[in-house]
Design an enzyme around this catalytic site. Structure first.
Site, short mmCIF file in Angstrom:
data_model
loop_
_atom_site.label_atom_id
_atom_site.label_comp_id
_atom_site.label_asym_id
_atom_site.label_seq_id
_atom_site.Cartn_x
_atom_site.Cartn_y
_atom_site.Cartn_z
N HIS A 178 0.86 -1.33 0.05
CA HIS A 178 -0.17 -0.12 -0.17
C HIS A 178 0.85 1.15 0.04
O HIS A 178 1.96 1.05 0.53
CB HIS A 178 -0.91 0.17 1.21
N CYS A 274 -2.14 3.12 8.99
CA CYS A 274 -2.99 2.14 8.59
C CYS A 274 -4.18 1.88 9.66
O CYS A 274 -5.24 1.41 9.11
CB CYS A 274 -2.41 0.60 8.65
N1 ARG Z 1 -3.02 -7.26 6.73
C1 ARG Z 1 -3.41 -6.17 6.03
C2 ARG Z 1 -3.49 -6.21 4.72
O1 ARG Z 1 -2.43 -6.81 4.04
C3 ARG Z 1 -2.61 -4.94 6.48
C4 ARG Z 1 -3.26 -3.59 6.14
C5 ARG Z 1 -2.47 -2.51 6.57
N2 ARG Z 1 -2.98 -1.20 5.96
C6 ARG Z 1 -2.41 -0.29 5.15
N3 ARG Z 1 -3.14 0.67 4.74
N4 ARG Z 1 -1.08 -0.47 4.85
O2 ARG Z 1 -4.46 -6.03 3.95
#
Ligand code: ARG
Length: 292
Positions: A178, A274
């Site tokens: 992300h 996040c």
């Molecule tokens: N386990 C989650 C995923 O892989 C973590 C998300 C973290 N969120 C972020 N905005 N980076 O989707």
């Protein structure tokens, strides 16, 4: 819409690490001591809530749902600007079940007057919320990550919906799945980012748009501590762990760093940003500017 700095969190009651959809996720580490891990997660969450409160943010806490552990990352649930929420569409089936409960959460926020509108993304693309679409208040546009999770076409959909420019940046590695893992705009106009996370084209775009003095390069160490995944309000910055490099770089620019140990959430590939979603982002002049 709400105009005071307000941020959404989701309680980790149903949080665990039971699958792996990014290279940081470690279900085996969680499985070694699920009860202890869960207890630590609850404590870390309370510490994060308190730290955000101390920076001057009003914290809204929503409930999670059983079987949907990654709901604790509401940054992925929607893009919010000017009181309008555009709901996310997740790439992986493991997270798609979050779409319905998050639609309810945002519906309830609208009923309370914190949002004016809750809308669906057009068919045919993935978009994982503010984790992959970050509002840059100073420049008045979004930065969108695409590749591992969100589709390139989502940038156009977001731009059409909000009527704002969206600068799409290709993410070149699964480690930075992300945009918020490797990219953080700060209130002074600087952008903290990890160059190896981006494609050549994305780096050219960034360098063309940002003068060198506003680019702060994060190190691999900063990235792996999830320190780039930070929440910034004015001169306050909340992150999982400060690193010596960031203490120096951000400190000399006048930012105050707050550290909250979020180890149980880093096991899922997440840090402070996040775990949050700003509900008050506005494209107009801020309260301070309007009052001046
Ligand atoms: N386990 C989650 C995923 O892989 C973590 C998300 C973290 N969120 C972020 N905005 N980076 O989707």
């Amino acid at each position: 819409m709400i105009r005071t700095p307000t941020i959404l969190l989701v309680e980790p009651t149903f949080y665990d690490v039971s699958y792996s959809i990014n290279p940081w996720m470690d279900p085996a580490a969680w499985a070694r001591d699920p009860r202890g891990m869960h207890r630590n997660a609850m404590q870390s969450f309370e510490a994060l809530r308190a730290a955000l409160g101390r920076t001057g943010l009003t914290v809204e806490v929503a409930a999670g749902a059983p079987g949907l552990p990654d709901m604790v990352f509401p940054a992925n649930a929607a893009v919010v600007l000017d009181g309008r929420a555009l709901l996310a569409r997740f790439r992986y089936p493991q997270r798609r079940g979050e779409e319905a409960p998050f639609a309810q959460i945002f519906g309830a926020l609208r009923e309370r007057g914190l949002l004016d509108e809750v809308a669906l993304l057009p068919e045919g693309c993935f978009q994982e919320g503010a984790g992959d679409c970050i509002w840059d208040a100073g420049r008045g546009h979004f930065w969108a990550g695409f590749g591992p999770r969100s589709s390139h076409e989502a940038a156009t959909a977001v731009s059409d919906f909000f009527g704002k420019e969206v600068v799409a940046l290709e993410l070149a590695t699964e480690q930075s799945y992300h945009l918020d893992v490797c990219f953080c705009p700060l209130s002074g106009g600087e952008i903290l980012y990890y160059p190896p996370a981006f494609s050549e084209a994305a780096l050219r775009e960034l360098r063309a748009r940002l003068p060198a003095r506003l680019r702060i390069e994060a190190s691999a160490d900063d990235l792996s501590h999830f320190s780039v995944n930070a929440v910034n309000l004015d001169d306050q910055v909340v992150m999982t762990r400060t690193t010596p490099h960031l203490r120096t770089e951000l400190g000399r620019r006048g930012y105050q760093l707050h550290e909250v140990d979020l180890t149980p959430f880093m096991l899922s590939g997440g840090g402070a940003y996040c775990m949050t979603l700003r509900l008050d982002r506005s494209s107009g002049p801020g309260i301070a500017a309007a009052a001046a």
